[in-house]
Design a protein around this motif. Sequence first.
Motif, PDB file in Angstrom:
ATOM      1  N   LEU A 149      -0.002  24.976   4.502  1.00  0.00           N
ATOM      2  CA  LEU A 149      -0.484  24.457   5.647  1.00  0.00           C
ATOM      3  C   LEU A 149      -0.034  24.696   6.976  1.00  0.00           C
ATOM      4  O   LEU A 149      -0.702  24.633   8.102  1.00  0.00           O
ATOM      5  CB  LEU A 149      -0.798  22.962   5.401  1.00  0.00           C
ATOM      6  CG  LEU A 149      -1.672  22.711   4.147  1.00  0.00           C
ATOM      7  CD1 LEU A 149      -1.804  20.867   3.736  1.00  0.00           C
ATOM      8  CD2 LEU A 149      -3.288  23.165   4.515  1.00  0.00           C
ATOM      9  N   LYS A 150       1.227  24.655   6.890  1.00  0.00           N
ATOM     10  CA  LYS A 150       2.182  24.688   8.336  1.00  0.00           C
ATOM     11  C   LYS A 150       1.742  26.291   8.689  1.00  0.00           C
ATOM     12  O   LYS A 150       1.856  26.274  10.046  1.00  0.00           O
ATOM     13  CB  LYS A 150       3.524  24.692   7.768  1.00  0.00           C
ATOM     14  CG  LYS A 150       4.508  24.541   9.255  1.00  0.00           C
ATOM     15  CD  LYS A 150       6.030  24.540   8.755  1.00  0.00           C
ATOM     16  CE  LYS A 150       6.730  24.547   9.961  1.00  0.00           C
ATOM     17  NZ  LYS A 150       8.263  24.325   9.568  1.00  0.00           N
TER      18      LYS A 150
ATOM     19  N   ASN B 260      -1.781  26.123  10.125  1.00  0.00           N
ATOM     20  CA  ASN B 260      -1.552  25.701  11.453  1.00  0.00           C
ATOM     21  C   ASN B 260      -1.209  26.377  12.414  1.00  0.00           C
ATOM     22  O   ASN B 260      -1.341  26.298  13.692  1.00  0.00           O
ATOM     23  CB  ASN B 260      -1.103  24.296  11.568  1.00  0.00           C
ATOM     24  CG  ASN B 260      -1.712  23.104  10.889  1.00  0.00           C
ATOM     25  OD1 ASN B 260      -2.984  23.229  10.665  1.00  0.00           O
ATOM     26  ND2 ASN B 260      -1.331  22.355  10.003  1.00  0.00           N
ATOM     27  N   GLN B 261      -0.244  27.482  12.177  1.00  0.00           N
ATOM     28  CA  GLN B 261       0.161  28.226  13.182  1.00  0.00           C
ATOM     29  C   GLN B 261      -0.565  29.425  13.338  1.00  0.00           C
ATOM     30  O   GLN B 261      -0.331  30.397  14.146  1.00  0.00           O
ATOM     31  CB  GLN B 261       1.657  28.685  12.913  1.00  0.00           C
ATOM     32  CG  GLN B 261       2.663  27.348  12.819  1.00  0.00           C
ATOM     33  CD  GLN B 261       3.814  27.639  12.143  1.00  0.00           C
ATOM     34  OE1 GLN B 261       4.350  28.873  11.725  1.00  0.00           O
ATOM     35  NE2 GLN B 261       4.619  26.877  12.547  1.00  0.00           N
ATOM     36  N   CYS B 262      -1.464  29.726  12.646  1.00  0.00           N
ATOM     37  CA  CYS B 262      -2.594  31.242  12.422  1.00  0.00           C
ATOM     38  C   CYS B 262      -2.993  31.297  13.940  1.00  0.00           C
ATOM     39  O   CYS B 262      -3.756  30.559  14.508  1.00  0.00           O
ATOM     40  CB  CYS B 262      -3.700  30.844  11.451  1.00  0.00           C
ATOM     41  SG  CYS B 262      -4.698  32.403  11.372  1.00  0.00           S
TER      42      CYS B 262
ATOM     43  N   ARG C 236      -7.069  26.230  17.005  1.00  0.00           N
ATOM     44  CA  ARG C 236      -6.608  24.765  16.643  1.00  0.00           C
ATOM     45  C   ARG C 236      -7.244  24.582  15.102  1.00  0.00           C
ATOM     46  O   ARG C 236      -8.171  24.132  14.823  1.00  0.00           O
ATOM     47  CB  ARG C 236      -7.188  23.973  17.616  1.00  0.00           C
ATOM     48  CG  ARG C 236      -6.622  22.421  17.024  1.00  0.00           C
ATOM     49  CD  ARG C 236      -6.741  21.125  17.823  1.00  0.00           C
ATOM     50  NE  ARG C 236      -5.992  20.299  17.355  1.00  0.00           N
ATOM     51  CZ  ARG C 236      -6.250  19.026  18.052  1.00  0.00           C
ATOM     52  NH1 ARG C 236      -6.761  18.557  19.083  1.00  0.00           N
ATOM     53  NH2 ARG C 236      -5.517  17.738  17.451  1.00  0.00           N
ATOM     54  N   PRO C 237      -6.572  25.220  14.116  1.00  0.00           N
ATOM     55  CA  PRO C 237      -6.932  25.170  12.803  1.00  0.00           C
ATOM     56  C   PRO C 237      -7.478  23.740  12.309  1.00  0.00           C
ATOM     57  O   PRO C 237      -6.353  22.640  12.333  1.00  0.00           O
ATOM     58  CB  PRO C 237      -5.911  25.779  11.891  1.00  0.00           C
ATOM     59  CG  PRO C 237      -5.266  26.795  12.698  1.00  0.00           C
ATOM     60  CD  PRO C 237      -5.367  26.197  14.221  1.00  0.00           C
ATOM     61  N   VAL C 238      -8.225  23.422  11.561  1.00  0.00           N
ATOM     62  CA  VAL C 238      -8.717  22.026  11.198  1.00  0.00           C
ATOM     63  C   VAL C 238      -9.044  22.246   9.782  1.00  0.00           C
ATOM     64  O   VAL C 238      -9.933  22.674   9.271  1.00  0.00           O
ATOM     65  CB  VAL C 238      -9.798  21.468  11.920  1.00  0.00           C
ATOM     66  CG1 VAL C 238     -10.042  19.825  11.371  1.00  0.00           C
ATOM     67  CG2 VAL C 238      -9.612  21.412  13.413  1.00  0.00           C
TER      68      VAL C 238
ATOM     69  N   THR D 215      -7.474  20.381   5.615  1.00  0.00           N
ATOM     70  CA  THR D 215      -6.720  19.287   4.920  1.00  0.00           C
ATOM     71  C   THR D 215      -6.940  19.877   3.457  1.00  0.00           C
ATOM     72  O   THR D 215      -8.079  20.198   3.028  1.00  0.00           O
ATOM     73  CB  THR D 215      -7.496  17.886   5.224  1.00  0.00           C
ATOM     74  OG1 THR D 215      -8.288  17.722   4.447  1.00  0.00           O
ATOM     75  CG2 THR D 215      -7.310  17.658   6.463  1.00  0.00           C
TER      76      THR D 215
ATOM     77  N   GLY E 264      -9.084  17.031  16.387  1.00  0.00           N
ATOM     78  CA  GLY E 264      -8.311  17.620  15.108  1.00  0.00           C
ATOM     79  C   GLY E 264      -8.568  17.033  13.855  1.00  0.00           C
ATOM     80  O   GLY E 264      -7.926  17.218  12.818  1.00  0.00           O
TER      81      GLY E 264
ATOM     82  N   CYS F 179     -11.290  27.243  12.926  1.00  0.00           N
ATOM     83  CA  CYS F 179     -11.411  26.736  14.522  1.00  0.00           C
ATOM     84  C   CYS F 179     -12.836  26.825  15.131  1.00  0.00           C
ATOM     85  O   CYS F 179     -13.385  27.615  14.477  1.00  0.00           O
ATOM     86  CB  CYS F 179     -10.206  28.054  15.402  1.00  0.00           C
ATOM     87  SG  CYS F 179      -8.679  27.656  14.759  1.00  0.00           S
TER      88      CYS F 179
ATOM     89  N   CYS G 190     -10.918  33.724   8.406  1.00  0.00           N
ATOM     90  CA  CYS G 190     -10.354  32.763   7.628  1.00  0.00           C
ATOM     91  C   CYS G 190     -10.527  32.631   6.271  1.00  0.00           C
ATOM     92  O   CYS G 190      -9.397  32.529   5.529  1.00  0.00           O
ATOM     93  CB  CYS G 190     -10.786  31.305   8.364  1.00  0.00           C
ATOM     94  SG  CYS G 190     -10.271  30.949   9.917  1.00  0.00           S
TER      95      CYS G 190
END
Length: 193
Positions: A5-6, A9-11, A23-25, A27, A49, A85, A101
């Motif tokens: 997930l980290k 989130n930096q993708c 801004r990947p959303v 969970t 987010g 995103c 994605c």
Amino acid sequence: MKDLLKHINQCDICKAHLPLGPRPVVTAHPESKIVIIGQAPGTKVHASGVPWDDQSGKKLRQWLNVTDEDFYDTKKFAIIPMGFCYPGKGKTGDLPPRPECAPQWHKQLLSKMPNVKMVLLIGAYAQKYYLKGKAKKTLTETVGEYKSYLPMYFPIPHPSPTNRFWRAKNPWFEELIVPELQKKVNIVLTNSL
């Protein structure tokens, strides 16, 4: 899962195509029971987010008959859109989810969730990607034939307010299929407690 997930989130693989930037959303949790695969975040969700933090999300939670608390409990629901995103505005709504994605991240995420009992496929993009040649010619037909995709997949239309015309033309969905969806969701969540 945390590392993945980290990394997500930096993708920024499609950064050049995103009008508001990446801004990947998304969970997910190793114990998630139900995976929700929708299209892509809208501007409100991009800003907050928080997935499904809009009118579409309110309608979706009604259809599922779950509280906000349950919906955002990642041990119950993983939320993995086709595009992580906001893709930008098109002529009649948001642009389609970015194609990068799902092939880049979905398999990795799903492989870390061994307890998934059901995958909700929201809208034509998710249905075509996951059902492949088994999807019908139209979303309406695919949703109408939902039983043929069970027990794992449950295809539904997008709950967006812009989709209200489809819902008005197809009242059978909320009359007949939503109660079945609610039953299935309740069984999955109840049996996993």
